[in-house]
Motif scaffolding. Structure first.
Motif, short mmCIF file in Angstrom:
data_model
loop_
_atom_site.label_atom_id
_atom_site.label_comp_id
_atom_site.label_asym_id
_atom_site.label_seq_id
_atom_site.Cartn_x
_atom_site.Cartn_y
_atom_site.Cartn_z
N SER A 132 -37.16 25.55 -32.92
CA SER A 132 -37.76 25.40 -34.24
C SER A 132 -36.72 24.99 -35.28
N ARG A 133 -37.23 24.33 -36.30
CA ARG A 133 -36.33 23.83 -37.36
C ARG A 133 -35.77 25.00 -38.14
N ARG A 134 -34.48 24.94 -38.42
CA ARG A 134 -33.85 26.00 -39.20
C ARG A 134 -33.26 25.38 -40.47
N VAL A 135 -33.66 25.91 -41.61
CA VAL A 135 -33.15 25.33 -42.86
C VAL A 135 -32.49 26.39 -43.71
N ILE A 137 -41.01 27.49 -39.22
CA ILE A 137 -39.71 27.08 -39.77
C ILE A 137 -38.89 28.35 -40.00
N SER A 188 -27.71 25.59 -39.32
CA SER A 188 -28.95 25.06 -39.91
C SER A 188 -29.03 23.56 -39.68
N ASP A 189 -30.26 23.07 -39.55
CA ASP A 189 -30.43 21.62 -39.36
C ASP A 189 -30.12 20.87 -40.64
N LYS A 224 -39.11 17.16 -41.53
CA LYS A 224 -37.78 16.63 -41.21
C LYS A 224 -37.57 15.25 -41.79
#
Ligand code: UDP
Length: 241
Positions: free
Chosen positions: A4-7, A44, A153-154, A228
């Motif tokens: 999963s996307r990590r911000v 997210i 983090s992405d 994204k």
């Protein structure tokens, strides 16, 4: 790690006060909370670094004859107050969250560790990081870049009151051009007032993309968190490709 996307979302203190000069704006907290919960429901992983400018910034206190280091301690404590408030808003909406400060306070704020923050992210909790880096003479932009890299983090998202990065102050110069992309080197050379130079260098050296966007436009915060490929604001990168 999961897919999963990590911000890492940096929210400045200024933003918490809404239209007021200082303090808390309930509507801002409510809309931030809503976007965070929606993004979390879409899988997210979110860590936030909070500023403190709605309460005190170190440099404002220096002008009152408080020495820089003490002023910065007060500034760091301001970010903790914002964290307590945001954590409370999230909890009141049944949203699991973990609040960490770079230094523990009594028995009610846990000290940050990368391992604990990561565990919280993996168990679907929103992570709120306060207390800056725990060192005077730094900013919460620098804190955000360091934590973004530590937590792999992405992207780092910087929520602001302007639409992105401009060649000049758009409020003063009508011909100021907005950048869709800019490299860290260009932003550093042109001394663009987007983030402090320490954090720009740190992000460049660690190849961390930063998106600067206006969090006041409708839906922008959620869009920045979940998409994204968003073209919101300005993307700052190592190379223009
Ligand atoms: N601060 C500090 N060390 C840090 C981060 C922040 O001393 O690592 C202090 C500094 O005085 C700063 C204040 O905390 O002015 C609030 O942070 P910042 O000005 O970055 O908040 P923002 O402008 O984002 O609201």
């Amino acid at each position: 790690m999961t897919d999963s996307r990590r911000v890492l979302l940096k929210v400045s203190g200024e933003w918490f006060s809404g239209a007021k000069e200082k303090g808390f704006d309930e509507k801002t907290f409510a809309s931030l909370t809503e976007s965070l919960i929606e993004a979390k429901n879409q899988n997210i992983q979110i860590a936030l670094v909070l500023g403190g400018g709605n309460i005190y910034r170190g440099r404002e206190l220096v002008s009152l004859n408080i020495d820089q280091v003490s002023a910065d301690y007060i500034g760091m404590l301001s970010t903790i107050m914002n964290g307590i408030a945001l954590s409370n808003f999230l909890t009141s909406k049944n949203c699991d969250n973990s609040l960490f400060s770079s230094f523990a306070i009594g028995n009610f704020i846990k000290a940050y560790s990368k391992e604990d923050a990561e565990k919280s992210l993996l168990s679907n909790k929103i992570v709120i990081l306060v207390g800056g880096l725990g060192n005077p003479l730094f900013t919460t932009d620098s804190t955000a870049s360091v934590r973004a890299v530590e937590l792999k983090s992405d992207v780092m998202l910087k929520a602001t009151n302007v639409d992105g990065i401009y060649s000049d102050d758009p409020k003063k110069n009508k011909n100021a051009q907005k950048f869709d992309y800019i490299t860290f080197d260009e932003a550093i050379q042109k001394n663009l007032k987007v983030m402090d130079q320490t954090s720009l260098c740190f992000c460049r050296d660690n190849n961390l993309d930063v998106r600067v966007f206006n969090a006041n436009s409708n839906g922008a915060l959620l869009e920045a968190l979940i998409n994204k490929k968003t073209d919101l604001g300005t993307l700052v990168k190592v190379k223009n490709d």
